[in-house]
Design an enzyme around this catalytic site. Sequence first.
Site, PDB file in Angstrom:
ATOM      1  CG  ASP A 103      -1.828   1.149   1.324  1.00  0.00           C
ATOM      2  OD1 ASP A 103      -2.975   0.997   0.870  1.00  0.00           O
ATOM      3  OD2 ASP A 103      -1.427   2.228   1.819  1.00  0.00           O
ATOM      4  CE1 TYR A 126       0.525   7.662   2.680  1.00  0.00           C
ATOM      5  CE2 TYR A 126       1.182   5.463   2.003  1.00  0.00           C
ATOM      6  CZ  TYR A 126       0.298   6.301   2.644  1.00  0.00           C
ATOM      7  OH  TYR A 126      -0.802   5.757   3.262  1.00  0.00           O
ATOM      8  CE  LYS A 135      -3.858   4.633   0.832  1.00  0.00           C
ATOM      9  NZ  LYS A 135      -2.418   4.500   1.088  1.00  0.00           N
ATOM     10  CG  HIS A 161      -4.636   9.622   0.843  1.00  0.00           C
ATOM     11  ND1 HIS A 161      -3.319   9.620   0.505  1.00  0.00           N
ATOM     12  CD2 HIS A 161      -4.682   9.103   2.086  1.00  0.00           C
ATOM     13  CE1 HIS A 161      -2.601   9.125   1.503  1.00  0.00           C
ATOM     14  NE2 HIS A 161      -3.411   8.810   2.479  1.00  0.00           N
TER      15      HIS A 161
END
Length: 285
Positions: A41, A46, A71, A104
């Site tokens: 994931d 990120y 996401k 997200h």
Amino acid sequence: MQLNTGARIPILGHGTWKMSVTDAYQSTLHALTKAGYRHVDTAFAYQNEQGVGRAVRESEIPRDQIFVTTKLPPSKQGYEIALQTFNESLSELGLEYVDLYLIHWPGVVKLPENSPEHSKLRAQSWKALEKIHADGKAKAIGVSNYTVNHLKELMSQSQVVPAVNQIEFHPLLFAQQRDVLEFCKQHNIVVEAYSPLASGSSKLLELEELKEIASECNKTPAQVLIRWCIQHGTVVLPKSTHSERIDSNADAMRFQLSEKHMHQLDTLHERAGSFRSCWNPEGIL
Ligand code: A2P
């Protein structure tokens, strides 16, 4: 476990939030090639999709045997920008498709929580996700951090029910997340538990009561917490940059918590207090 698309999703996934590209690469490669994980994931936000994708490609595991999620970030909500951002994610990952693409967060950055724009923009984003899904570039689509109200709104606007809602889920947040867990079960939406260790906070991991349960089960506190999520029927996404922890966290797949211990964990927040380690979406209109 099965998604409402009919696709299978591995119950245990490797989380990568807060990891650098290098850490995401190394930890994902270890999780896939040494620890038996088949699910990873990541997220545009990120900034480590490159590392995750490289590990997936270098693992030499056939692509269709690895479940990859990314996401759409809260800074890129809207129809055109979502389509564009998804393509950027695919290119960062170096993959042809993802198994799951999520919105997200129900909100948009820099807007006040009570702005009606959140709702308008996330509806546009969902339309974009429907297109990405129809084009076969995301095998399933879903959401993250949605409350019951956000889910009800989405389902009143679209025929496509999200396959997944990814939420923070651990015993110290059980009281707050019970409704969303129940709603998702009723509507065949898989709940994915992120931060099952409360992001490693001592507020959870160092609780004497948790340590006692772990010692009675001959397991670590982390294994107990991951197992608790699984027995609540969720997919679970623990994250670690340490190989030994990635290995030992996976052992949560191989034991059972008794009803007594489940009940004790379900009520832990009553004695230890509630705790949220990440964003609270409840105020987002
Ligand atoms: P590290 O990366 O140094 O292993 P969560 O999955 O709830 O977000 O928690 C992630 C945090 O918990 C990370 O800081 C991670 O640190 C730590 N962590 C992961 N696995 C374990 C474990 N088995 N025992 C203790 N801490 C862990």
